[in-house]
Structures are given as structure tokens and as C-alpha cells.
Enzyme design. Structure first.
Site, PDB file in Angstrom:
ATOM      1  N   ARG A  77      -6.177  16.310   3.191  1.00 31.18           N
ATOM      2  CA  ARG A  77      -5.100  15.348   3.431  1.00 31.18           C
ATOM      3  C   ARG A  77      -3.794  15.889   2.846  1.00 31.18           C
ATOM      4  NH1 ARG A  77      -3.929   9.057   2.034  1.00 31.18           N
ATOM      5  NH2 ARG A  77      -3.695   8.357   4.161  1.00 31.18           N
ATOM      6  N   CYS A 113     -10.684   2.712  -5.408  1.00 29.92           N
ATOM      7  CA  CYS A 113     -10.700   3.068  -3.987  1.00 29.92           C
ATOM      8  C   CYS A 113     -10.805   4.578  -3.952  1.00 29.92           C
ATOM      9  CB  CYS A 113      -9.401   2.591  -3.339  1.00 29.92           C
ATOM     10  SG  CYS A 113      -9.194   3.077  -1.619  1.00 29.92           S
ATOM     11  N   ASN A 143      -8.186  10.262  -2.758  1.00 24.55           N
ATOM     12  CA  ASN A 143      -8.444  10.547  -1.344  1.00 24.55           C
ATOM     13  C   ASN A 143      -8.972  11.932  -0.999  1.00 24.55           C
ATOM     14  OD1 ASN A 143      -8.020   8.229   0.265  1.00 24.55           O
ATOM     15  ND2 ASN A 143      -5.857   8.278  -0.241  1.00 24.55           N
ATOM     16  N   ASP A 157     -13.067   2.194   4.212  1.00 26.67           N
ATOM     17  CA  ASP A 157     -11.914   2.045   5.107  1.00 26.67           C
ATOM     18  C   ASP A 157     -12.358   1.448   6.435  1.00 26.67           C
ATOM     19  OD1 ASP A 157      -9.945   2.928   3.459  1.00 26.67           O
ATOM     20  OD2 ASP A 157      -9.957   4.990   4.175  1.00 26.67           O
ATOM     21  N   ASP A 217       0.836  -1.211   0.000  1.00 28.22           N
ATOM     22  CA  ASP A 217       0.000   0.000   0.000  1.00 28.22           C
ATOM     23  C   ASP A 217       0.867   1.256   0.000  1.00 28.22           C
ATOM     24  OD1 ASP A 217      -2.330   1.865   0.981  1.00 28.22           O
ATOM     25  OD2 ASP A 217      -3.301  -0.067   0.611  1.00 28.22           O
ATOM     26  N   ASP A 218       0.295   2.349   0.395  1.00 26.80           N
ATOM     27  CA  ASP A 218       0.909   3.675   0.375  1.00 26.80           C
ATOM     28  C   ASP A 218       2.273   3.688   1.086  1.00 26.80           C
ATOM     29  OD1 ASP A 218       1.237   6.361   0.171  1.00 26.80           O
ATOM     30  OD2 ASP A 218      -0.542   6.912   1.310  1.00 26.80           O
ATOM     31  N   LYS A 251      -4.216  -0.975  -6.782  1.00 27.47           N
ATOM     32  CA  LYS A 251      -5.254  -0.290  -5.988  1.00 27.47           C
ATOM     33  C   LYS A 251      -5.176   1.187  -6.344  1.00 27.47           C
ATOM     34  CE  LYS A 251      -6.479   0.520  -1.094  1.00 27.47           C
ATOM     35  NZ  LYS A 251      -6.029   0.246   0.284  1.00 27.47           N
ATOM     36  N   TRP A 252      -6.213   1.673  -7.030  1.00 33.06           N
ATOM     37  CA  TRP A 252      -6.229   3.047  -7.565  1.00 33.06           C
ATOM     38  C   TRP A 252      -7.012   3.917  -6.594  1.00 33.06           C
ATOM     39  CZ3 TRP A 252      -5.193   4.600 -12.996  1.00 33.06           C
ATOM     40  CH2 TRP A 252      -5.518   5.936 -13.248  1.00 33.06           C
ATOM     41  N   ASP A 253      -6.285   4.713  -5.820  1.00 32.50           N
ATOM     42  CA  ASP A 253      -6.935   5.492  -4.761  1.00 32.50           C
ATOM     43  C   ASP A 253      -7.273   6.910  -5.221  1.00 32.50           C
ATOM     44  OD1 ASP A 253      -7.959   5.962  -2.228  1.00 32.50           O
ATOM     45  OD2 ASP A 253      -6.209   5.126  -1.197  1.00 32.50           O
TER      46      ASP A 253
HETATM   47  C1  GLA Z   1      -6.948   5.581   1.620  1.00 37.27           C
HETATM   48  C2  GLA Z   1      -7.399   4.165   1.390  1.00 37.27           C
HETATM   49  C3  GLA Z   1      -6.694   3.240   2.372  1.00 37.27           C
HETATM   50  C4  GLA Z   1      -5.206   3.368   2.201  1.00 37.27           C
HETATM   51  C5  GLA Z   1      -4.791   4.822   2.369  1.00 37.27           C
HETATM   52  C6  GLA Z   1      -3.327   5.007   2.050  1.00 37.27           C
HETATM   53  O1  GLA Z   1      -7.409   6.057   2.818  1.00 37.27           O
HETATM   54  O2  GLA Z   1      -8.784   4.058   1.484  1.00 37.27           O
HETATM   55  O3  GLA Z   1      -7.115   1.909   2.168  1.00 37.27           O
HETATM   56  O4  GLA Z   1      -4.820   2.882   0.954  1.00 37.27           O
HETATM   57  O5  GLA Z   1      -5.533   5.684   1.530  1.00 37.27           O
HETATM   58  O6  GLA Z   1      -2.925   6.326   2.199  1.00 37.27           O
END
Ligand code: GLA
Length: 705
Positions: A404, A484, A441, A506, A328-329, A437-439
Site C-alpha cells: 500500500r 484495526c 495496513n 473491511d 477516517d483516513d 481508530k488505530w490502523d
Molecule cells: C484500512 C481500514 C479501513 C480504512 C482504511 C483507510 O483499510 O481497514 O477501515 O480505515 O484503512 O485507509
């Protein structure tokens, strides 16, 4: 099938019929499928119009509105032509449903040389009808379009119960019901994305059944219901807030595709929507293909990891039976917190050893490798921003809203679209990742693009996003993309045309997920819903739930784990290995079987029935078990009433299953199975505030009931 009889067009789906009077532009009938030949003339003149304009249609919500360049803003459309063809309309740069079917195109013209085209597509195998609209300017002067709804459906009478799916971050798509006796009810979003707050899926429940509506679009949307002159007008389309689109002479505007489905009850509507999405929205390699069980490190490590830690998690995931590990991130630029580096999609090799090498090492363990990106975003503290400040969505001379700590990229600009395609392609190629996983936010706030008219910005952004998504999906056909957006903020049919699954929220707390997944699964099949088991106490709610309850709930979607397995006890790791093995064994049914929601006094859950009705898995959750409470009950659904099933209280999380009994499908569906011993079970869980969750496995026996 579409049949013409005079001015009437009859569209039949397997279980529904829609009849339109093309000349009067009216809906004559929409509901249960009609049998045989019908004479419609007595049913015409209903006034249930297919479109509405200011001054001629009553009410205050119209399907079409525009300003002429001479200052006028009225419209007077009359019937010009109707055509049935095998081809669906091409909606440039917009996602839409696909498949064999027939399309009815109706054309209405205005004396000012405007043509309104309405398209209705019916598929052989689906009860969902796809509808879209196009406004063409054949005049010599530009026209400023203020609104073009994709679908207008006028329903007879008032008093409809409108179901919407609302929430916020961490509690998406909770069902709300509003009764509309008079006036207008609007479900809408104007922050640039389909949103956590109000999903574009809505249901109007009336005396004859339910009408489900959705939009194949991921941006601002509006679903308006207005009681006008004895009918309830439903309008589904792009939100007209901040919308003002100039249609040049000879050009058209295409509204995104909307879909509508009639069903007699909620179960049928769910199944029809699910079948449609699986068959006509999700496409490519992952269409109807079983989805891998993944482990994701986000909640296990957040930004605090290095190569060694990641490899240890991946190794434990493999031992538990996982098929995919997702990093992930935090793997790129100098990203050790959420304040920097979005846009700098270069490896932080000191932290991970480099993606190419890490990907190799994970694959060498026998796992697929997946990666997280947030391609539409930029931090001001990034090399990308320093080199190209103009790529960011920001109004010159104003302080932007930073959510964010980040800004959005201006995807209305082709240069930025190309940058994103390049950046994502590089990461996928370099890492060999087979999952992304294409986020996304944050919401849009400082919408601005040089040369982009204000009223066109939101839609131009979406067209840019879809161009990028389409290119990448085509370039990487084997990659499983999971959408996402700060959890489940962009769960819609537009995204599902490119990304076959979407992270639902989340919030992985088992109790919260029961509502989130119930709401989500009203419109979207379980194979599209990312659902993970995470650590306890839950990071979003602080509550505890047993590992079994967390697993049972997550089996209602595509199972994953969002924790650090190296921090678990031997026992917990063994339990997870049994869960994963169970899930794989029943994955086809869990992901692609017919899923019904179970409900009753104090209980909720679901049952997934295999397509051949030979087996099923059910989960029943008691949400608030109290001392001294009489037994709760459950009634199952979707089984074959004339078959006998062997029913097992399955407990994949424990070393052994519970009791087994035999019962006919009819008894299981119509009788009330008492859930004995819930309170004792709750006390034995030692899990304060947790739900009590049970799983049942059904196997058809040879006996007949
Ligand atoms: C979002 C996603 C999480 C995670 C974070 C990473 O909040 O929904 O699942 O990937 O970003 O910064």
C-alpha cells in the site's frame, strides 16, 4: 483455588479442574471439575509432560530449545520447587490478563544453571487458566534461546479435531477443522502480526470435550499439535521462525501469556472465553461499558471530502441517532490518496478546517468526535521520512517491499516509540477526540533495526508497540481505542489489553460477515467486534443485501454505519433511525448478554440473552433460499426452559413489527420453529443474491410453562 497434596497441585475453576504432578512435571488431569477429595496416585505416570526438550521428550516439536555458549544444546531440567501465591508474574512490557486469583509457580533447573519457571493462574470467577513461562540464566555465559513456548499441554490419545480460524483480507477467521491422527499440525504466522491468515485462537476437540487455546500476543505466533507416544502435545507460543534471543548471565526471557479453557461443548467454550475477555483482558473505562453507535465516513467518501461534506454527514448521523462520528483516513498532511503523508500527523486545514475546529463543530451537534490514525507506518513521500529516513523499517542497501505504498516504522527503536507517543498524544489533545481508530495496513517485510540482533527483531518490535500502547492507554483513559489492521488483521488478546474493541473486517457484506463474525465470536465477545452497516452494492463483494439484513448481522457486534447518509433516501434514513433506536434499547443485551451461535440446515445466526434471562434478541439468516425448498427450521438457545416468552418477529428497519406468539423456553430451545415464507420474502426483497434475515425478540412473561 489451588490446593496442594504431596507433589500434586489441584487447580479448580468454577467448572473445571487441572491437576499437576509438580515433581514429575506432568498433567495428571484436566477437564470437568472434580468434586470432593481425590486420590491421584493411580493417575500419575501418564507421561503427559508440562514441557519438552530435545533428546528427552520424543517428537520433534519442543517447548524449550536453546544453544549453550560451549556448543551444546541439550537440557536436563529437574524439579526444584513449587510455590503458590496471590500475585501473577510480571511480564515486562507484555500485556497479560489481570484480576484476583492464585498462581502456581513451578521451577525446574538444569545443571548449566538455567531455570525454567512455569506459571499457572486461576481466577475465582473464570474457567480460563492463564499460563506463562520464563527462562532464567543464572550461569556465567550467555545462552541463545531458540524457542520458549508459553504453554505445553499434552492431551490423552490421538484423533483430535483441531479448529483454526483462517482467511485473508476481507474474509478473516473462517473456521477450518483438521483431524490429527498422526504427525504434526501447525497453525502459525511469521509476518510479524497476528494476521488475517491464522488467528492465534485454536481449539482441540476430543472425546471428553473441547480445549480452547489463545495467546496474549499480537506478533508471530505458533500453535503446534503433535501426536507423540500416545498423547497429543499442544504447544502455544511465539513462533520460533527467525527467533534467536540471547539471554545474558543473570537475565531472563519471558514468554507471553497463553490461556487455555476446557469446556464440554462449543457453546460453553464460547461463553467461557467471552466472560474471561470481558472480565480479565479488557480494562479501564470501557470495561463492560456500553459502546457508542458510530458513523464512519470511510466508505462514504474515501479520500474525497472537505469540511462541509464531513459536517453534512455528521449532521445526518446525529439525526439518525448516532453518538459518535469518526473521521477516517485523509485528514492530514497532503493525503488525498494512499501514496503519501503517513507520519505527517498535522492537519490539512484547507481540507477539514483543522481538527480542533472540526472536533468542536461535531461536538456542538451533540456527537462525540473520533479520529483515524495509522501510527506505526510511514510513507516515503512524507516530511517525517525526509527528516528521519532512519525511522523506517528498511534494510540498508536493499529495495524494500512497499505494501500500500508504505513502509513500517521501526518500533524496536525507543526514539521511534517516543515519536509515536508524541504524535498520537498531539492528535488526541488537539482534536479532543474521545475515540481513536488505530490502523495497521501492512505486514512486516524489511525487518531491520540498527543494533537489534536479527533473531530478536520481531519480538522487540512487539515490546516497543506494547510500550507505546500502554503509555497512550494510561495517558488517555477516557478514549475508546478501536484496533484495526487492514480490517481484522490483528484481532487478538494482546491488542484487547489496550484497545477494547477491534474492527473485524473491511468486508461488511452481510453474507460474508456471518462467517467472519461467527469465527471471531468463538473466542472474542461481541462487545469487542466492530460491525458496520455499509452501502449496497457492497464495496468488497459487489453484492446486495437489504438494509434490514445488514443491520441484523451488524447487531452481532458493536454497531456502526460506514456510509454517506446524505446519499440515502428519506425512507432509508428513517429506517436507520429506527434501527439505531432499537439497538440502543437492546444494546446491553446485544453487547454484553450471553451470545450463542445458532445453526441448522441452511440457517445460521445468533441469540443474545440478557444476563437475567428476561429478554433476548435473535437473528436467523437463511443464506441460500431456493424455489420449491421445504421450510427451514431454527432452534434457539440460552433461554430459561421453565419460562414462557412472548416472541415477536421484530423488524426495526420497517415501520411495524411482524407477528407475536407465546412459547415456553423449553419448546423454543428443543423444538424446531419452522421459518415459513422464506422464498416469498426473498423475492419481495428485490435484492439479487442477498440473504434472508429475520430478527426475533423474546420477552419473559409472568406465566410458567
Ligand atoms: C484500512 C481500514 C479501513 C480504512 C482504511 C483507510 O483499510 O481497514 O477501515 O480505515 O484503512 O485507509
Amino acid at each position: 483455588m489451588i490446593r496442594k497434596r504431596g507433589q500434586f497441585f489441584r487447580m479448580d475453576t468454577p467448572n473445571t479442574t487441572l491437576v499437576i504432578d509438580a515433581e514429575r512435571a506432568e498433567t495428571v488431569y484436566y477437564g470437568e471439575r472434580l468434586s470432593g477429595a481425590c486420590e491421584f496416585s493411580a493417575y500419575t505416570g501418564s507421561g503427559r509432560r508440562l514441557f519438552s526438550v530435545f533428546g528427552r521428550s520424543g517428537g520433534s516439536e519442543y517447548s524449550v530449545a536453546f544453544f549453550h555458549s560451549d556448543g551444546g544444546f541439550t537440557a536436563d531440567f529437574s524439579f526444584a520447587r513449587a510455590k503458590v501465591s496471590d500475585a501473577k508474574p510480571v511480564l515486562p512490557d507484555l500485556p497479560s490478563s489481570y484480576g484476583e486469583g492464585k498462581t502456581l509457580e513451578l521451577r525446574y533447573t538444569d545443571p548449566a544453571k538455567l531455570a525454567l519457571h512455569l506459571f499457572f493462574t486461576v481466577f475465582e470467577d473464570s474457567d480460563v487458566i492463564a499460563v506463562s513461562a520464563q527462562l532464567h540464566n543464572a550461569g556465567k555465559k550467555p545462552v541463545r534461546l531458540q524457542r520458549l513456548m508459553s504453554l505445553q499441554l499434552e492431551l490423552p490419545g490421538a484423533g483430535y479435531r483441531i479448529h483454526t480460524f483462517d482467511g485473508a483480507w476481507g474474509r478473516e477467521r473462517h473456521e477450518t477443522v483438521h483431524t490429527l491422527q498422526n504427525g504434526t499440525f501447525v497453525n502459525q504466522v511469521s509476518e510479524g502480526y497476528s494476521s488475517h491468515m491464522h488467528n492465534p485462537f485454536v481449539v482441540a476437540e476430543g472425546p471428553c470435550g473441547l480445549f480452547g487455546f489463545n495467546l496474549v500476543y499480537s506478533g508471530n505466533h505458533k500453535e503446534a499439535f503433535e501426536c507423540v507416544g500416545g498423547v497429543t502435545r499442544a504447544l502455544i507460543g511465539i513462533n520460533d521462525a527467525f527467533f534467536d534471543w540471547e539471554i545474558a548471565p543473570g537475565e531472563s526471557f519471558f514468554a507471553p501469556e497463553a490461556v487455555v479453557c476446557f469446556a464440554p461443548d462449543e457453546d460453553a467454550l464460547r461463553l467461557r472465553m467471552h466472560a474471561f475477555v470481558s472480565e480479565h483482558i479488557v480494562r479501564g473505562r470501557w470495561k463492560k461499558r456500553e459502546r457508542p453507535v458510530l458513523f464512519n465516513n470511510w466508505e462514504g467518501t474515501y479520500f474525497d471530502f472537505d469540511e462541509q461534506k464531513i459536517l453534512a454527514i455528521a449532521a445526518a448521523a446525529k439525526e439518525a441517532g448516532a453518538e459518535l462520528f469518526v473521521l477516517d483516513d485523509g485528514w492530514f498532511g497532503k493525503r488525498d490518496s494512499d501514496t503519501c503523508s503517513l507520519g505527517d500527523w498535522q492537519d490539512n486545514a484547507a481540507k477539514t478546517g483543522g481538527l480542533a475546529q472540526l472536533g468542536e463543530k461535531v461536538r456542538a451537534m451533540g456527537l462525540e468526535f473520533g479520529i483515524w490514525m495509522e501510527p506505526e507506518m510511514i510513507n516515503e513521500d512524507s516530511d517525517l521520512y525526509r527528516a528521519h529516513p532512519g525511522y523506517a523499517m528498511k534494510v540498508p542497501g536493499r529495495t524494500p517491499v512497499r505494501q500500500r505504498h508504505q513502509l513500517m516504522l521501526n518500533l524496536a527503536d525507543e526514539r521511534v516509540q517516543n515519536f509515536v507517543v508524541r504524535a498520537v498524544s498531539d492528535v488526541l489533545t488537539r482534536s479532543g477526540a474521545t475515540y481513536l481508530k488505530w490502523d495497521f495496513n501492512r505486514h512486516m517485510s524489511d525487518c531491520y533495526g540498527k543494533g537489534v540482533p536479527a533473531g530478536e527483531y520481531f519480538h522487540r518490535y512487539m515490546l516497543g508497540f506494547y510500550r507505546v500502547a500502554a503509555k497512550l492507554a494510561k495517558r488517555f483513559p477516557g478514549v475508546l481505542f478501536e484496533g484495526c489492521a487492514g480490517g481484522g488483521g490483528r484481532f487478538d488478546l494482546g491488542i484487547l489489553c489496550y484497545f477494547p474493541q477491534i474492527w473485524a473486517s473491511d468486508d461488511t457484506d452481510a453474507r460474508m460477515r456471518t462467517d467472519i463474525q461467527r469465527g471471531t465470536s468463538y473466542a472474542y465477545p461481541q462487545s469487542s467486534i466492530g460491525a458496520h452497516v455499509s452501502a449496497c452494492p457492497n464495496h468488497q463483494t459487489g453484492d446486495d443485501n437489504t438494509l434490514a439484513a445488514r443491520f441484523n448481522v451488524a447487531c452481532g457486534g458493536v454497531l456502526g454505519y460506514e456510509l454517506d447518509p446524505t446519499k440515502l433516501s428519506e425512507e432509508e434514513r428513517a429506517a436507520i433511525a429506527r434501527q439505531v433506536a432499537f439497538y440502543k434499547e437492546h444494546r446491553k443485551t446485544l453487547q454484553f448478554g450471553s451470545q450463542y451461535r445458532l445453526c441448522g440446515e441452511g440457517v445460521e445466526g445468533y441469540i443474545a440473552v440478557s444476563k437475567d434471562e428476561a429478554s433476548a434478541v435473535a437473528v436467523v439468516n437463511a443464506l441460500n433460499v431456493l424455489p420449491g425448498q421445504p421450510d427451514l427450521f431454527v432452534r434457539f438457545k440460552g433461554l430459561n426452559p421453565s419460562c414462557v416468552y412472548e416472541v415477536t418477529r421484530a423488524d426495526p428497519s420497517a415501520a411495524a413489527d411482524g407477528e407475536t406468539f407465546l412459547a415456553g423456553g423449553d419448546l423454543l430451545m428443543h423444538g424446531c420453529l419452522p421459518l415459513h415464507g422464506l422464498w416469498e420474502e426473498k423475492l419481495a426483497q428485490h435484492c439479487s443474491g442477498g440473504i434472508v434475515s429475520r430478527m426475533y425478540l423474546f420477552k419473559k412473561t409472568k406465566q410458567r410453562s
